[in-house]
Design a protein around this motif. Sequence first.
Motif, PDB file in Angstrom:
ATOM      1  N   SER A  96     -13.976  32.165  13.316  1.00 14.14           N
ATOM      2  CA  SER A  96     -14.140  33.476  13.346  1.00 14.14           C
ATOM      3  C   SER A  96     -16.351  33.236  13.871  1.00 14.14           C
ATOM      4  CB  SER A  96     -14.288  34.965  13.054  1.00 14.14           C
ATOM      5  OG  SER A  96     -14.340  35.428  13.985  1.00 14.14           O
ATOM      6  N   GLN A  97     -16.813  32.180  12.816  1.00 18.96           N
ATOM      7  CA  GLN A  97     -18.201  32.167  12.412  1.00 18.96           C
ATOM      8  C   GLN A  97     -18.304  31.373  12.968  1.00 18.96           C
ATOM      9  OE1 GLN A  97     -17.998  31.402   8.130  1.00 18.96           O
ATOM     10  NE2 GLN A  97     -18.365  33.886   7.571  1.00 18.96           N
ATOM     11  N   HIS A  98     -17.749  30.390  13.436  1.00 17.60           N
ATOM     12  CA  HIS A  98     -18.024  28.868  15.022  1.00 17.60           C
ATOM     13  C   HIS A  98     -18.509  29.982  16.070  1.00 17.60           C
ATOM     14  CE1 HIS A  98     -18.868  25.728  12.056  1.00 17.60           C
ATOM     15  NE2 HIS A  98     -17.007  26.039  11.564  1.00 17.60           N
ATOM     16  N   GLY A  99     -17.160  30.901  16.864  1.00 17.84           N
ATOM     17  CA  GLY A  99     -17.315  31.277  18.282  1.00 17.84           C
ATOM     18  C   GLY A  99     -16.097  30.795  17.923  1.00 17.84           C
ATOM     19  N   GLY A 100     -15.156  30.405  17.216  1.00 14.27           N
ATOM     20  CA  GLY A 100     -14.024  30.793  18.145  1.00 14.27           C
ATOM     21  C   GLY A 100     -12.996  31.102  18.118  1.00 14.27           C
ATOM     22  N   GLY A 101     -11.876  30.769  17.477  1.00 13.02           N
ATOM     23  CA  GLY A 101     -10.235  31.950  17.907  1.00 13.02           C
ATOM     24  C   GLY A 101      -9.948  31.359  16.977  1.00 13.02           C
ATOM     25  N   LEU A 102      -8.698  32.144  16.048  1.00  7.16           N
ATOM     26  CA  LEU A 102      -7.250  31.602  15.764  1.00  7.16           C
ATOM     27  C   LEU A 102      -6.012  32.422  16.131  1.00  7.16           C
ATOM     28  CD1 LEU A 102      -6.164  29.230  13.851  1.00  7.16           C
ATOM     29  CD2 LEU A 102      -6.202  30.887  12.386  1.00  7.16           C
ATOM     30  N   ALA A 103      -4.525  31.893  16.519  1.00  4.65           N
ATOM     31  CA  ALA A 103      -3.910  33.782  16.721  1.00  4.65           C
ATOM     32  C   ALA A 103      -2.493  33.054  16.021  1.00  4.65           C
ATOM     33  CB  ALA A 103      -3.568  32.989  18.335  1.00  4.65           C
ATOM     34  N   ILE A 132      -5.666  38.589  11.677  1.00  6.40           N
ATOM     35  CA  ILE A 132      -5.755  37.701  12.699  1.00  6.40           C
ATOM     36  C   ILE A 132      -4.445  37.813  13.421  1.00  6.40           C
ATOM     37  CG2 ILE A 132      -5.341  34.821  12.762  1.00  6.40           C
ATOM     38  CD1 ILE A 132      -4.929  34.611   9.751  1.00  6.40           C
ATOM     39  N   PRO A 133      -4.700  38.029  14.589  1.00  5.31           N
ATOM     40  CA  PRO A 133      -3.655  38.480  16.319  1.00  5.31           C
ATOM     41  C   PRO A 133      -2.353  37.801  15.801  1.00  5.31           C
ATOM     42  CG  PRO A 133      -4.974  37.487  16.831  1.00  5.31           C
ATOM     43  CD  PRO A 133      -6.338  37.837  15.749  1.00  5.31           C
ATOM     44  N   VAL A 134      -1.235  38.355  16.113  1.00  9.98           N
ATOM     45  CA  VAL A 134       0.141  37.700  15.717  1.00  9.98           C
ATOM     46  C   VAL A 134       0.510  38.050  17.388  1.00  9.98           C
ATOM     47  CG1 VAL A 134       2.150  37.903  14.823  1.00  9.98           C
ATOM     48  CG2 VAL A 134      -0.056  38.189  13.221  1.00  9.98           C
ATOM     49  N   VAL A 189       8.766  35.316   7.578  1.00 11.95           N
ATOM     50  CA  VAL A 189       7.150  35.793   7.752  1.00 11.95           C
ATOM     51  C   VAL A 189       6.595  36.659   8.372  1.00 11.95           C
ATOM     52  CG1 VAL A 189       5.747  34.002   9.058  1.00 11.95           C
ATOM     53  CG2 VAL A 189       7.899  33.194   7.276  1.00 11.95           C
ATOM     54  N   ALA A 190       6.968  37.402   9.661  1.00 13.71           N
ATOM     55  CA  ALA A 190       6.591  37.965  10.336  1.00 13.71           C
ATOM     56  C   ALA A 190       5.997  39.298   9.033  1.00 13.71           C
ATOM     57  CB  ALA A 190       7.071  38.791  11.531  1.00 13.71           C
ATOM     58  N   GLU A 191       7.383  39.857   8.573  1.00 19.61           N
ATOM     59  CA  GLU A 191       6.945  41.110   7.467  1.00 19.61           C
ATOM     60  C   GLU A 191       6.578  40.637   6.595  1.00 19.61           C
ATOM     61  OE1 GLU A 191       8.479  44.737   6.709  1.00 19.61           O
ATOM     62  OE2 GLU A 191       8.710  43.731   7.997  1.00 19.61           O
ATOM     63  N   VAL A 192       5.849  39.799   6.749  1.00 16.18           N
ATOM     64  CA  VAL A 192       4.840  38.978   4.897  1.00 16.18           C
ATOM     65  C   VAL A 192       3.702  38.817   5.411  1.00 16.18           C
ATOM     66  CG1 VAL A 192       4.072  37.108   3.520  1.00 16.18           C
ATOM     67  CG2 VAL A 192       6.428  38.012   3.617  1.00 16.18           C
ATOM     68  N   LEU A 193       3.277  38.698   6.413  1.00 16.22           N
ATOM     69  CA  LEU A 193       2.259  38.802   7.292  1.00 16.22           C
ATOM     70  C   LEU A 193       2.047  40.801   7.897  1.00 16.22           C
ATOM     71  CD1 LEU A 193       2.116  36.099  10.125  1.00 16.22           C
ATOM     72  CD2 LEU A 193       1.225  36.309   8.250  1.00 16.22           C
ATOM     73  N   LYS A 194       2.881  41.328   8.199  1.00 17.64           N
ATOM     74  CA  LYS A 194       3.062  42.480   7.742  1.00 17.64           C
ATOM     75  C   LYS A 194       2.250  43.850   6.917  1.00 17.64           C
ATOM     76  CE  LYS A 194       4.273  46.970  10.875  1.00 17.64           C
ATOM     77  NZ  LYS A 194       4.156  46.820  11.941  1.00 17.64           N
TER      78      LYS A 194
END
Length: 118
Positions: free
Chosen positions: A70-77, A98-100, A85-90
């Motif tokens: 994000s600091q570089h102006g890019g993006g990660l999803a 971070i968008p999932v 794993v989805a439950e842990v992220l939530k």
Amino acid sequence: MDLRSEQLADGIEKISLIGRMDSLGGHEIDLRFAALVATRKLLAVVDLSEVSFLASIGIRTLVVNARAQSQHGGGLALANPQPLVAEVLKMAGIDSIIPVFPDVDSARSALAAAAKRH
């Protein structure tokens, strides 16, 4: 833990993580993941479909590198996490940082759309 990277047709990098992101697995990929993600501006989809377990060290790896991107102006999803794993992220609130997305294509589309807006 394994990490594979491929350039998709639209300039988005797909990073596939395979295995358990526990203390051992997270340590195995941490430097390689950071070298791919945190050192340059890019749009990256992290495919979590083959990650069977996510511990705090794995969460740290994802968050630190997403913030660097994000600091570089890019993006990660993040894309396609297994239910555990989805439950842990939530539960950890990572989905607010971070968008999932349910699959790689929707994550890729969202990143491409966001890049066009900026």
